[in-house]
Design an enzyme around this catalytic site. Structure first.
Site, mmCIF file in Angstrom:
data_model
loop_
_atom_site.group_PDB
_atom_site.id
_atom_site.type_symbol
_atom_site.label_atom_id
_atom_site.label_comp_id
_atom_site.label_asym_id
_atom_site.label_seq_id
_atom_site.Cartn_x
_atom_site.Cartn_y
_atom_site.Cartn_z
ATOM 1 N N SER A 1 -12.363 3.934 -1.052
ATOM 2 C CA SER A 1 -13.443 3.760 -0.076
ATOM 3 C C SER A 1 -13.120 4.446 1.245
ATOM 4 O O SER A 1 -14.001 4.595 2.101
ATOM 5 C CB SER A 1 -13.726 2.267 0.161
ATOM 6 O OG SER A 1 -12.701 1.653 0.908
ATOM 7 N N TYR B 1 -15.208 11.101 -9.732
ATOM 8 C CA TYR B 1 -14.063 10.245 -9.370
ATOM 9 C C TYR B 1 -14.351 8.765 -9.599
ATOM 10 O O TYR B 1 -14.110 7.930 -8.745
ATOM 11 C CB TYR B 1 -13.650 10.505 -7.905
ATOM 12 C CG TYR B 1 -13.511 11.973 -7.598
ATOM 13 C CD1 TYR B 1 -12.498 12.731 -8.178
ATOM 14 C CD2 TYR B 1 -14.416 12.622 -6.759
ATOM 15 C CE1 TYR B 1 -12.371 14.092 -7.918
ATOM 16 C CE2 TYR B 1 -14.298 13.980 -6.497
ATOM 17 C CZ TYR B 1 -13.276 14.709 -7.081
ATOM 18 O OH TYR B 1 -13.172 16.057 -6.819
ATOM 19 N N HIS B 2 -14.842 8.455 -10.817
ATOM 20 C CA HIS B 2 -15.169 7.078 -11.163
ATOM 21 C C HIS B 2 -14.364 6.578 -12.359
ATOM 22 O O HIS B 2 -14.933 5.951 -13.256
ATOM 23 C CB HIS B 2 -16.668 6.938 -11.473
ATOM 24 C CG HIS B 2 -17.573 7.212 -10.331
ATOM 25 N ND1 HIS B 2 -18.939 7.399 -10.475
ATOM 26 C CD2 HIS B 2 -17.326 7.334 -8.999
ATOM 27 C CE1 HIS B 2 -19.480 7.627 -9.298
ATOM 28 N NE2 HIS B 2 -18.519 7.601 -8.383
ATOM 29 N N GLU C 1 0.844 -1.201 0.000
ATOM 30 C CA GLU C 1 0.000 0.000 0.000
ATOM 31 C C GLU C 1 0.875 1.245 0.000
ATOM 32 O O GLU C 1 1.726 1.414 0.873
ATOM 33 C CB GLU C 1 -0.928 -0.017 1.220
ATOM 34 C CG GLU C 1 -1.675 1.278 1.493
ATOM 35 C CD GLU C 1 -2.441 1.793 0.278
ATOM 36 O OE1 GLU C 1 -2.319 3.000 -0.021
ATOM 37 O OE2 GLU C 1 -3.145 0.990 -0.376
ATOM 38 N N ASN D 1 -14.008 8.562 -0.442
ATOM 39 C CA ASN D 1 -15.181 8.997 -1.199
ATOM 40 C C ASN D 1 -16.406 9.133 -0.289
ATOM 41 O O ASN D 1 -16.291 9.086 0.929
ATOM 42 C CB ASN D 1 -15.446 8.036 -2.373
ATOM 43 C CG ASN D 1 -15.779 6.623 -1.916
ATOM 44 O OD1 ASN D 1 -16.144 6.382 -0.770
ATOM 45 N ND2 ASN D 1 -15.639 5.658 -2.824
ATOM 46 N N VAL E 1 -4.099 5.924 0.802
ATOM 47 C CA VAL E 1 -4.356 5.544 2.191
ATOM 48 C C VAL E 1 -4.973 4.149 2.181
ATOM 49 O O VAL E 1 -5.599 3.737 1.182
ATOM 50 C CB VAL E 1 -5.304 6.559 2.875
ATOM 51 C CG1 VAL E 1 -6.679 6.572 2.227
ATOM 52 C CG2 VAL E 1 -5.414 6.297 4.370
#
Length: 512
Positions: A87, A447-448, A34, A90, A82
């Site tokens: 998820s 933001y898709h 990550e 958003n 992060v």
């Protein structure tokens, strides 16, 4: 050299699901790579209503858009840096994709991804998905719902995930905990309860920049095989993390194709032009860039709006203008704030108090492309969404229709008495051409981004992954995130990404 059974690149929406499910088996080891920090204990991340404060901040990769002659060239695409990915960043609007969305995928070559088999994965989700709580239902949002129902004649929907719909207005379902306004993100639901698993290793602030691939196994005619990933830690140390079984790329619709391209996987001519050694000529990488563009119409309210809300955009509207359409063909978010970031660039002023409606294109016809401009992995890729370039002008006409419908709702009680004046585009802007120009110039994204490593049949030369999410022509590697979407779901896509994660885990034998 650290080695695990599986290496998951990206601890975001799908990656969290896959890592959690795989490590349910104590004999399986998983590393999650990550690029950002943990979200544990971070109220700025975990409090849903603080989402707007994350845009453009330290937890945002913040990708620019290339020049858009038909649209807005100033759009910034937030991608979360992060744990939990987008998820954690958003609004957590939670729509199960409609049956026709899944069936469209199967028609496009994603065998086994139709509505009937995909239904089971929604029931497996760990997230707390609930309608906006009564205490969070702002009075003006309630009146928007009533006015839209009266003006447009669509049904009121209480629980958009209860059954498929073509039209409707109501409060959204959200993945949150209403009692404290905390997120039920992928990381909260799938990773936080299991952080003490000894077979789960999460490498935070660790950036994956190139895949490691072995050459083709010529003795049996096999494909090149992914064996790991090169990463750079926060301290600048470089490591190769290897996978005994498979590498799972879950870095999202921007960074998954970016990683492939920098690893020599993609269109041969493009890679050669940048001096990147070609490992696997795969022309579809970066193509089919999708988004849900939307515009905005803003009103000043006659005074302040009540404070209660889940995340300031709690209700929405779906319209089916074409009765032949299988899905809604126009959507609105209702913002309890004046959303004027883009209109201000054209000279409009933000009112002291206001609301916005955002006409959105559920099934846009325009397609874009992601590509590299440099062989340096530190250089951000170019995102050319080619907004409003569809030949039939469907996308722009959808927004014009949306502005007209929004005005009709605004004239209807019980919403009308709240509204003092239309701020932008302003009541004097009435013609189709003028409305289209305004709508496109102030258009923004929700933001898709999706579709850049799309799934398809084995004989589809532009498909990047097959219906089992395996990269075509490579072994030991799959992709699971929004980049594999063949087409855009007509609703907000987060739940679809979670379901992709659940299905991928099942394909790997990681869930019942």
């Amino acid at each position: 050299m650290p080695e695990y059974d599986y290496v998951v690149i990206g601890g975001g929406t799908a990656g969290s699901v896959i890592a959690s499910r795989l490590t349910e088996n104590p004999d399986v080891t998983v590393a999650v790579i990550e690029g950002g920090p943990s979200d544990v204990g971070r109220d700025d991340v975990l409090t849903l209503r603080r989402w707007m404060g994350l845009l453009g901040g330290e937890l945002d990769y913040d990708y620019p858009t290339t020049e858009q002659p038909q649209g807005n060239s100033h759009i910034r695409h937030s991608r979360a840096r992060v744990l939990g990915g987008c998820s954690s960043h958003n609004t957590l609007i939670a729509f199960k994709p409609l049956p026709s969305d899944w069936d469209e995928w199967e028609t496009a070559g994603a065998k086994g991804w139709g509505a009937v088999p995909m239904e089971a994965y929604f029931a497996r989700l760990r997230n707390n998905i609930v309608p906006v709580d009564e205490a969070d239902r702002n009075a003006i949002a309630r009146d928007f719902v009533d006015a839209a129902q009266a003006a447009i004649g669509v049904p009121r929907v209480e629980g958009f995930n209860k059954k498929p719909f073509h039209e409707g207005v109501g409060f959204f379902d959200l993945a949150y905990h209403p009692e404290n306004n905390k997120r039920s993100s992928a990381s909260v639901a799938y990773l936080h309860p299991f952080l003490d698993r000894p077979n789960l290793h999460i490498a935070l602030e660790t950036w994956a920049y190139r895949l490691e691939l072995d050459g083709p196994r010529t003795f049996d005619g096999g494909n090149p095989r992914a064996t790991g990933v090169h990463v750079r830690t926060k301290d600048g140390e470089e490591q190769l993390v290897t996978a005994r079984r498979e590498v799972l790329v879950c870095a999202g619709a921007v960074d998954s194709p970016r990683l492939l391209l920098h690893s020599g996987i993609g269109p041969k001519a493009d890679l050669e032009a940048l001096g990147i050694p070609v490992v696997h000529d795969l022309p579809g990488v970066g193509e089919n860039l999708l988004d849900h563009p939307e515009s905005v119409i803003v009103w000043e309210t006659d005074g302040p709006i009540p404070e209660n809300s889940a995340m300031d955009s709690d209700a929405g509207l779906f319209v089916r203008r074409d009765p032949r359409a299988r899905t809604p063909d126009l959507m609105f978010h209702f913002y309890q704030i004046p959303f004027t970031d883009n209109p201000e660039r054209l000279g409009y002023e933000r009112p002291p108090h206001g609301v916005s409606m955002t006409p959105n294109i559920p099934k846009p016809h325009s397609r874009g492309r992601l590509y590299l401009t440099s062989a340096d992995p530190e250089v951000k890729p170019a995102l050319d969404f080619r907004y409003f370039t569809d030949e039939d002008d469907y996308d722009a006409r959808t927004l014009v229709d949306g502005i007209r419908i929004a005005r009709e709702i605004a004239r209807t009680e019980p919403l009308a008495h709240w509204l003092k004046r239309e701020v932008c585009p302003g009541p004097e802007v009435t013609g189709d051409e003028a409305l289209s120009e305004y709508a496109r110039k102030v258009a923004h994204t929700v933001y898709h981004p999706a579709g850049t490593c799309r799934m398809g049949a084995q004989d589809d030369e532009l498909a990047v992954v097959d219906p089992e999410l395996r990269i075509r022509g490579l072994d030991g590697i799959r992709i699971a995130d929004a980049s594999v979407f063949p087409t855009m779901p007509s609703v907000n896509p987060m739940i679809g990404v979670l379901m992709v994660g659940e299905k991928c885990a099942e394909l790997l034998g990681g869930t019942a």
